[in-house]
Scaffold this active site. Sequence first.
Site, short mmCIF file in Angstrom:
data_model
loop_
_atom_site.label_atom_id
_atom_site.label_comp_id
_atom_site.label_asym_id
_atom_site.label_seq_id
_atom_site.Cartn_x
_atom_site.Cartn_y
_atom_site.Cartn_z
N HIS A 181 -15.89 29.95 -0.32
CA HIS A 181 -14.63 30.21 0.39
C HIS A 181 -14.30 31.71 0.36
CE1 HIS A 181 -10.26 29.10 1.26
NE2 HIS A 181 -10.11 30.29 0.72
N GLU A 182 -14.40 32.32 -0.81
CA GLU A 182 -14.05 33.75 -0.91
C GLU A 182 -15.06 34.61 -0.17
OE1 GLU A 182 -11.20 34.40 -1.69
OE2 GLU A 182 -10.63 32.63 -2.84
N HIS A 203 -14.13 34.76 3.41
CA HIS A 203 -13.14 35.82 3.71
C HIS A 203 -13.84 37.19 3.75
CE1 HIS A 203 -9.57 33.38 3.39
NE2 HIS A 203 -9.71 33.13 2.11
ZN LIG Z 1 -8.78 31.79 0.86
#
Ligand SMILES: [Zn+2]
Length: 272
Positions: free
Chosen positions: A177-178, A181
Amino acid sequence: MARKNYKRIKQRTCATVNPSEYQINRNDERIRRLRKRVTKSTKFTIDVQFIHITDAKEGRISKARRIKQVAVLNNAFSEYGISFGYDENEVRVVNNAEWYTMDHGSIAERDAKTKLHSSPERHLNFYTAGLNGGLLGWATFPWELDGNRDMDGVVVMDESLPGGKAKPFDLGITAVHEVGHWLGLYHTFQDGCLLLGDHVDDTPSHSTPNYGKPDECEPNGACVEGEFAPVHNFMNYCDDEWLTEFTEAQIVRVRKNLMQYRPAFLVKKSKK
Ligand SMILES: [Zn+2]
Protein backbone atom coordinates in the site's frame (compact mmCIF):
# COMPACT_ATOMS: atom_id res chain seq x y z
CA MET A 1 12.06 -11.00 17.14
CA ALA A 2 8.57 -9.68 17.66
CA ARG A 3 7.89 -6.75 19.91
CA LYS A 4 6.88 -7.27 23.54
CA ASN A 5 5.11 -3.95 23.86
CA TYR A 6 2.97 -4.21 20.72
CA LYS A 7 -0.44 -2.60 21.20
CA ARG A 8 -3.06 -4.02 18.87
CA ILE A 9 -4.10 -1.90 15.89
CA LYS A 10 -7.80 -2.35 15.26
CA GLN A 11 -8.11 -0.78 11.83
CA ARG A 12 -5.77 0.30 9.07
CA THR A 13 -4.47 3.83 9.43
CA CYS A 14 -2.15 5.35 6.87
CA ALA A 15 -0.80 8.85 7.41
CA THR A 16 0.07 9.56 3.78
CA VAL A 17 -1.32 13.02 3.09
CA ASN A 18 -4.12 13.75 0.66
CA PRO A 19 -2.38 15.84 -1.98
CA SER A 20 -4.11 19.00 -3.12
CA GLU A 21 -6.01 19.18 -6.40
CA TYR A 22 -3.30 21.54 -7.63
CA GLN A 23 -0.55 18.99 -6.96
CA ILE A 24 -2.56 16.15 -8.46
CA ASN A 25 -3.44 18.08 -11.58
CA ARG A 26 0.12 19.26 -12.03
CA ASN A 27 1.35 15.69 -11.78
CA ASP A 28 -1.34 14.42 -14.17
CA GLU A 29 -0.22 17.04 -16.67
CA ARG A 30 3.44 16.02 -16.37
CA ILE A 31 2.56 12.38 -16.86
CA ARG A 32 0.34 13.23 -19.83
CA ARG A 33 3.23 15.04 -21.47
CA LEU A 34 5.74 12.29 -20.74
CA ARG A 35 7.99 12.02 -23.79
CA LYS A 36 9.67 8.74 -22.97
CA ARG A 37 7.57 5.80 -24.06
CA VAL A 38 6.43 3.22 -21.56
CA THR A 39 5.65 0.06 -23.50
CA LYS A 40 4.77 -3.47 -22.47
CA SER A 41 8.44 -4.41 -22.65
CA THR A 42 9.52 -1.56 -20.35
CA LYS A 43 10.71 -3.06 -17.08
CA PHE A 44 11.78 -1.56 -13.78
CA THR A 45 13.83 -3.02 -10.94
CA ILE A 46 13.66 -1.26 -7.59
CA ASP A 47 16.46 -1.63 -5.07
CA VAL A 48 15.05 -1.69 -1.54
CA GLN A 49 17.23 -0.10 1.12
CA PHE A 50 15.98 -1.45 4.43
CA ILE A 51 16.57 0.88 7.37
CA HIS A 52 15.37 -0.62 10.64
CA ILE A 53 15.05 1.81 13.51
CA THR A 54 15.10 0.06 16.88
CA ASP A 55 14.96 1.09 20.50
CA ALA A 56 17.55 -1.47 21.61
CA LYS A 57 14.99 -4.02 22.73
CA GLU A 58 12.36 -3.72 20.01
CA GLY A 59 12.23 -3.34 16.28
CA ARG A 60 14.76 -5.81 14.95
CA ILE A 61 13.66 -7.57 11.78
CA SER A 62 15.05 -10.96 10.76
CA LYS A 63 16.49 -11.73 7.36
CA ALA A 64 13.67 -14.22 6.78
CA ARG A 65 11.08 -11.47 7.27
CA ARG A 66 12.91 -9.12 4.90
CA ILE A 67 12.98 -11.83 2.25
CA LYS A 68 9.26 -12.44 2.75
CA GLN A 69 8.48 -8.71 2.54
CA VAL A 70 10.31 -8.36 -0.76
CA ALA A 71 8.48 -11.47 -2.03
CA VAL A 72 5.14 -9.85 -1.09
CA LEU A 73 6.10 -6.71 -3.04
CA ASN A 74 7.10 -8.82 -6.02
CA ASN A 75 3.90 -10.79 -5.78
CA ALA A 76 1.93 -7.54 -6.07
CA PHE A 77 3.97 -5.77 -8.76
CA SER A 78 6.16 -8.15 -10.78
CA GLU A 79 3.45 -9.25 -13.17
CA TYR A 80 3.39 -5.59 -14.28
CA GLY A 81 7.11 -5.44 -15.07
CA ILE A 82 8.13 -3.93 -11.73
CA SER A 83 10.37 -6.04 -9.53
CA PHE A 84 12.05 -5.49 -6.18
CA GLY A 85 15.33 -6.71 -4.76
CA TYR A 86 17.62 -5.90 -1.86
CA ASP A 87 21.15 -6.58 -0.65
CA GLU A 88 21.37 -8.19 2.78
CA ASN A 89 24.83 -6.64 3.24
CA GLU A 90 23.37 -3.15 2.87
CA VAL A 91 20.65 -3.50 5.53
CA ARG A 92 20.95 -0.82 8.19
CA VAL A 93 19.91 -1.21 11.81
CA VAL A 94 19.92 1.99 13.85
CA ASN A 95 19.26 2.18 17.56
CA ASN A 96 17.45 5.39 18.54
CA ALA A 97 14.52 5.32 20.96
CA GLU A 98 13.25 8.75 19.91
CA TRP A 99 13.18 7.89 16.23
CA TYR A 100 11.64 4.52 16.98
CA THR A 101 8.36 6.13 18.06
CA MET A 102 8.38 8.79 15.34
CA ASP A 103 5.14 10.20 14.03
CA HIS A 104 4.30 11.43 10.56
CA GLY A 105 5.68 14.92 9.98
CA SER A 106 7.57 14.94 13.27
CA ILE A 107 11.02 16.34 13.98
CA ALA A 108 12.09 12.78 14.78
CA GLU A 109 11.08 11.69 11.28
CA ARG A 110 12.99 14.55 9.68
CA ASP A 111 16.09 13.93 11.80
CA ALA A 112 16.06 10.19 11.16
CA LYS A 113 15.54 10.44 7.41
CA THR A 114 18.04 13.26 7.00
CA LYS A 115 20.72 11.15 8.66
CA LEU A 116 19.81 7.71 7.36
CA HIS A 117 18.56 7.96 3.79
CA SER A 118 20.40 6.53 0.81
CA SER A 119 20.20 8.24 -2.58
CA PRO A 120 16.44 8.22 -3.21
CA GLU A 121 16.93 8.30 -6.99
CA ARG A 122 18.51 4.84 -6.79
CA HIS A 123 16.86 3.24 -3.77
CA LEU A 124 13.51 2.78 -2.18
CA ASN A 125 14.28 3.96 1.33
CA PHE A 126 12.21 1.52 3.37
CA TYR A 127 12.12 2.54 7.03
CA THR A 128 10.68 0.35 9.76
CA ALA A 129 9.96 1.60 13.27
CA GLY A 130 7.47 1.21 16.11
CA LEU A 131 5.61 4.42 15.19
CA ASN A 132 3.15 6.28 17.31
CA GLY A 133 -0.58 6.56 17.60
CA GLY A 134 -1.54 3.26 16.01
CA LEU A 135 -0.26 4.12 12.55
CA LEU A 136 0.68 1.38 10.12
CA GLY A 137 2.71 3.63 7.86
CA TRP A 138 3.03 6.48 5.38
CA ALA A 139 4.84 7.38 2.20
CA THR A 140 5.94 10.30 0.09
CA PHE A 141 4.71 10.89 -3.46
CA PRO A 142 7.14 10.78 -6.40
CA TRP A 143 6.97 14.50 -7.19
CA GLU A 144 8.14 15.30 -3.65
CA LEU A 145 11.61 14.13 -4.70
CA ASP A 146 11.98 17.56 -6.21
CA GLY A 147 12.69 19.83 -3.27
CA ASN A 148 12.27 17.35 -0.43
CA ARG A 149 14.39 14.41 -1.50
CA ASP A 150 15.72 13.50 1.94
CA MET A 151 12.20 12.64 3.08
CA ASP A 152 11.56 10.28 0.16
CA GLY A 153 10.51 6.69 0.86
CA VAL A 154 8.10 4.60 2.85
CA VAL A 155 7.78 4.22 6.61
CA VAL A 156 6.19 1.01 7.77
CA MET A 157 5.34 -0.21 11.27
CA ASP A 158 7.77 -3.02 12.10
CA GLU A 159 5.15 -5.53 13.20
CA SER A 160 3.34 -5.24 9.84
CA LEU A 161 6.13 -7.02 7.99
CA PRO A 162 5.34 -10.70 7.32
CA GLY A 163 5.49 -12.72 10.51
CA GLY A 164 4.91 -9.70 12.76
CA LYS A 165 2.37 -9.25 15.53
CA ALA A 166 0.06 -6.80 13.79
CA LYS A 167 -2.63 -9.32 12.86
CA PRO A 168 -4.72 -8.83 10.68
CA PHE A 169 -2.06 -6.51 9.18
CA ASP A 170 0.81 -8.98 9.39
CA LEU A 171 1.15 -10.18 5.81
CA GLY A 172 3.30 -7.34 4.50
CA ILE A 173 0.48 -5.64 2.59
CA THR A 174 1.04 -2.33 4.40
CA ALA A 175 4.31 -2.06 2.47
CA VAL A 176 2.52 -2.75 -0.82
CA HIS A 177 0.00 0.00 0.00
CA GLU A 178 2.72 2.50 0.96
CA VAL A 179 4.83 1.65 -2.08
CA GLY A 180 1.67 2.25 -4.12
CA HIS A 181 1.64 5.85 -2.80
CA TRP A 182 5.39 6.13 -3.37
CA LEU A 183 4.74 5.21 -7.01
CA GLY A 184 2.00 7.81 -7.41
CA LEU A 185 -1.26 6.18 -6.32
CA TYR A 186 -3.86 7.70 -4.02
CA HIS A 187 -6.40 6.04 -1.74
CA THR A 188 -9.34 4.67 -3.71
CA PHE A 189 -11.57 6.73 -1.40
CA GLN A 190 -9.62 9.95 -1.93
CA ASP A 191 -11.97 12.95 -1.98
CA GLY A 192 -14.94 10.64 -1.36
CA CYS A 193 -17.60 11.26 -3.96
CA LEU A 194 -16.29 14.72 -4.84
CA LEU A 195 -13.98 15.90 -7.59
CA LEU A 196 -12.19 13.14 -9.51
CA GLY A 197 -11.62 10.79 -6.57
CA ASP A 198 -8.30 8.98 -7.03
CA HIS A 199 -7.91 10.12 -10.68
CA VAL A 200 -7.99 6.51 -11.83
CA ASP A 201 -10.85 5.59 -14.14
CA ASP A 202 -11.33 1.94 -13.27
CA THR A 203 -11.54 2.19 -9.47
CA PRO A 204 -15.11 3.04 -8.42
CA SER A 205 -15.27 6.15 -6.22
CA HIS A 206 -16.42 5.51 -2.69
CA SER A 207 -17.26 7.80 0.16
CA THR A 208 -15.15 6.34 2.98
CA PRO A 209 -12.52 3.65 3.53
CA ASN A 210 -13.61 0.03 3.86
CA TYR A 211 -12.35 -1.84 6.91
CA GLY A 212 -11.99 -5.46 7.93
CA LYS A 213 -13.32 -8.04 5.52
CA PRO A 214 -16.36 -6.36 3.99
CA ASP A 215 -18.79 -8.30 1.85
CA GLU A 216 -17.80 -7.62 -1.73
CA CYS A 217 -21.44 -7.92 -2.80
CA GLU A 218 -22.44 -4.90 -0.73
CA PRO A 219 -22.10 -1.36 -2.14
CA ASN A 220 -19.88 -0.29 0.80
CA GLY A 221 -20.23 3.39 0.08
CA ALA A 222 -19.72 3.37 -3.69
CA CYS A 223 -20.68 6.77 -5.11
CA VAL A 224 -22.48 5.47 -8.18
CA GLU A 225 -25.51 3.26 -7.82
CA GLY A 226 -24.80 -0.23 -9.08
CA GLU A 227 -21.06 0.05 -8.51
CA PHE A 228 -19.18 -1.58 -5.65
CA ALA A 229 -16.39 -0.15 -3.58
CA PRO A 230 -13.07 -1.81 -4.51
CA VAL A 231 -12.67 -3.80 -1.31
CA HIS A 232 -9.77 -5.87 -2.63
CA ASN A 233 -7.77 -2.94 -3.93
CA PHE A 234 -4.37 -2.43 -2.29
CA MET A 235 -5.13 1.29 -1.96
CA ASN A 236 -8.21 0.72 0.23
CA TYR A 237 -8.09 0.04 4.00
CA CYS A 238 -9.28 -3.55 4.39
CA ASP A 239 -7.33 -6.27 6.23
CA ASP A 240 -4.14 -7.57 4.62
CA GLU A 241 -5.74 -10.83 3.59
CA TRP A 242 -8.42 -8.91 1.69
CA LEU A 243 -6.13 -6.61 -0.32
CA THR A 244 -4.99 -8.47 -3.40
CA GLU A 245 -5.16 -6.27 -6.48
CA PHE A 246 -4.31 -3.18 -8.46
CA THR A 247 -6.34 -2.16 -11.50
CA GLU A 248 -4.99 -1.71 -15.00
CA ALA A 249 -5.28 2.07 -14.84
CA GLN A 250 -3.47 2.19 -11.50
CA ILE A 251 -0.59 0.27 -13.02
CA VAL A 252 -0.47 2.57 -16.05
CA ARG A 253 -0.17 5.48 -13.61
CA VAL A 254 2.53 3.73 -11.57
CA ARG A 255 4.66 2.87 -14.61
CA LYS A 256 4.42 6.40 -16.00
CA ASN A 257 5.33 7.86 -12.61
CA LEU A 258 8.36 5.59 -12.51
CA MET A 259 9.45 6.76 -15.93
CA GLN A 260 8.86 10.41 -15.05
CA TYR A 261 10.44 10.55 -11.61
CA ARG A 262 12.56 7.45 -11.08
CA PRO A 263 14.22 6.56 -14.40
CA ALA A 264 17.24 5.07 -12.60
CA PHE A 265 15.09 2.00 -11.93
CA LEU A 266 14.55 1.42 -15.63
CA VAL A 267 16.07 -1.86 -16.78
CA LYS A 268 18.22 -1.03 -19.78
CA LYS A 269 17.68 -3.31 -22.71
CA SER A 270 20.83 -5.17 -23.66
CA LYS A 271 22.09 -4.41 -27.15
CA LYS A 272 22.55 -7.41 -29.38
ZN1 LIG B 1 -2.41 5.07 2.34
